[in-house]
Motif scaffolding. Structure first.
Motif, PDB file in Angstrom:
ATOM      1  N   LEU A 197      -9.361  -9.293  -1.969  1.00 10.45           N
ATOM      2  CA  LEU A 197      -9.217  -7.837  -2.045  1.00 10.45           C
ATOM      3  C   LEU A 197     -10.088  -7.255  -3.153  1.00 10.45           C
ATOM      4  CD1 LEU A 197      -7.827  -5.271  -1.051  1.00 10.45           C
ATOM      5  CD2 LEU A 197      -5.928  -5.795  -2.593  1.00 10.45           C
ATOM      6  N   ILE A 202      -1.734  -6.392   2.639  1.00 11.26           N
ATOM      7  CA  ILE A 202      -1.976  -6.406   1.197  1.00 11.26           C
ATOM      8  C   ILE A 202      -0.685  -6.898   0.542  1.00 11.26           C
ATOM      9  CG2 ILE A 202      -2.608  -5.009  -0.817  1.00 11.26           C
ATOM     10  CD1 ILE A 202      -4.785  -4.950   1.341  1.00 11.26           C
ATOM     11  N   THR A 241      -0.562  -4.981  -7.528  1.00 17.17           N
ATOM     12  CA  THR A 241      -1.191  -5.457  -6.291  1.00 17.17           C
ATOM     13  C   THR A 241      -1.928  -6.760  -6.552  1.00 17.17           C
ATOM     14  OG1 THR A 241      -1.508  -3.161  -5.599  1.00 17.17           O
ATOM     15  CG2 THR A 241      -2.797  -4.831  -4.443  1.00 17.17           C
ATOM     16  N   LYS A 256      -4.826  -8.994  -6.102  1.00 20.53           N
ATOM     17  CA  LYS A 256      -6.210  -8.739  -5.688  1.00 20.53           C
ATOM     18  C   LYS A 256      -6.962 -10.020  -5.330  1.00 20.53           C
ATOM     19  CE  LYS A 256      -5.890  -5.004  -8.823  1.00 20.53           C
ATOM     20  NZ  LYS A 256      -4.752  -5.640  -9.393  1.00 20.53           N
ATOM     21  N   THR A 310      -1.702  -0.188  -8.639  1.00 21.89           N
ATOM     22  CA  THR A 310      -2.715  -1.225  -8.459  1.00 21.89           C
ATOM     23  C   THR A 310      -2.435  -2.449  -9.335  1.00 21.89           C
ATOM     24  OG1 THR A 310      -4.341   0.451  -7.891  1.00 21.89           O
ATOM     25  CG2 THR A 310      -5.201  -1.685  -8.531  1.00 21.89           C
ATOM     26  N   ALA A 323      -5.994 -10.997   0.431  1.00 27.61           N
ATOM     27  CA  ALA A 323      -5.365 -10.132   1.431  1.00 27.61           C
ATOM     28  C   ALA A 323      -5.751 -10.760   2.760  1.00 27.61           C
ATOM     29  CB  ALA A 323      -5.867  -8.700   1.312  1.00 27.61           C
ATOM     30  N   VAL A 340       0.870  -1.173   0.000  1.00 24.94           N
ATOM     31  CA  VAL A 340       0.000   0.000   0.000  1.00 24.94           C
ATOM     32  C   VAL A 340       0.907   1.222   0.000  1.00 24.94           C
ATOM     33  CG1 VAL A 340      -1.987  -1.058   1.130  1.00 24.94           C
ATOM     34  CG2 VAL A 340      -0.207  -0.039   2.523  1.00 24.94           C
ATOM     35  N   ILE A 393      -7.982   0.841   3.751  1.00 28.17           N
ATOM     36  CA  ILE A 393      -7.240   0.835   2.484  1.00 28.17           C
ATOM     37  C   ILE A 393      -7.266   2.229   1.860  1.00 28.17           C
ATOM     38  CG2 ILE A 393      -7.244  -0.054   0.118  1.00 28.17           C
ATOM     39  CD1 ILE A 393      -8.356  -2.715   1.331  1.00 28.17           C
TER      40      ILE A 393
END
Length: 144
Positions: free
Chosen positions: A92, A115, A68, A70, A65, A73, A35, A53
Motif C-alpha cells: 500500500l 486495506i 492503517t 501500509k 492513516t 493490501a 478505509v 482509495i
C-alpha cells in the motif's frame, strides 16, 4: 427500463447507448476494510487502485492513516473463465507514494481492494484471517 419492452422509434428520435464505463453503469469495483468509506463504486475507464482509495476517503487523515497497515493490501480479482478468485498482494505504501508504481494496477469489473488496519498485523491475526478468506472464497494467492 427493465425487461423486454416494445416501443415505436420515430424519425428524429435519439437513442443513447452507454458504454460500460459511463456513469449509470452497473459495473463496479469495491473497497473493503480500513478505509473511511468502504463500498462499491462505479468503475471508471482506466481507474487504478490509487483512484479507488482516493474515492473511498483516501489516506490523508494522519490519525486514521497511522492506524492503517501500509506494508500490504490485497487486490482480489475474479477469473471468470476459471471460476475462481485470485489475490494479488501489493504494498500500500508504494501505491500511495507513487501513482506510477507497477503495483498501482488498472482495475477490472468486480475487483475488490482490501486495506488492513495495523491491529490485525500487530496481534498476529493476519495469517489466520487470510486463511479463512481463502477458504471462504475458494481463492488462491498470486504474488505480484
Amino acid at each position: 427500463m427493465t425487461g423486454k419492452q416494445n416501443f415505436e422509434i420515430n424519425p428524429g428520435d435519439k437513442i443513447k447507448i452507454y458504454s460500460r464505463f459511463e456513469e449509470g453503469s452497473e459495473i463496479h469495483v469495491e473497497i473493503r476494510g480500513h478505509v473511511k468509506k468502504p463500498d462499491k463504486y462505479p468503475l471508471k475507464k482506466n481507474m487504478k487502485i490509487y483512484d479507488l482509495i482516493f474515492i473511498a476517503g483516501g489516506l490523508l487523515d494522519e490519525e486514521f492513516t497511522a492506524k492503517t497497515f501500509k506494508g500490504r493490501a490485497d487486490l482480489t480479482r475474479t477469473i471468470t473463465e476459471e471460476n475462481k478468485k485470485v489475490i494479488h498482494p501489493f504494498t500500500l505504501a508504494n501505491v500511495i507514494k507513487n501513482q506510477d508504481s507497477k503495483e498501482n494496477k488498472i482495475l477490472l469489473p468486480g475487483d475488490v481492494i482490501t486495506i488492513y488496519p495495523n491491529l490485525i498485523f500487530n496481534n498476529g491475526l493476519f495469517e489466520f484471517f487470510l486463511a479463512c478468506f481463502n477458504i471462504l472464497l475458494g481463492s488462491s494467492r498470486d504474488s505480484v
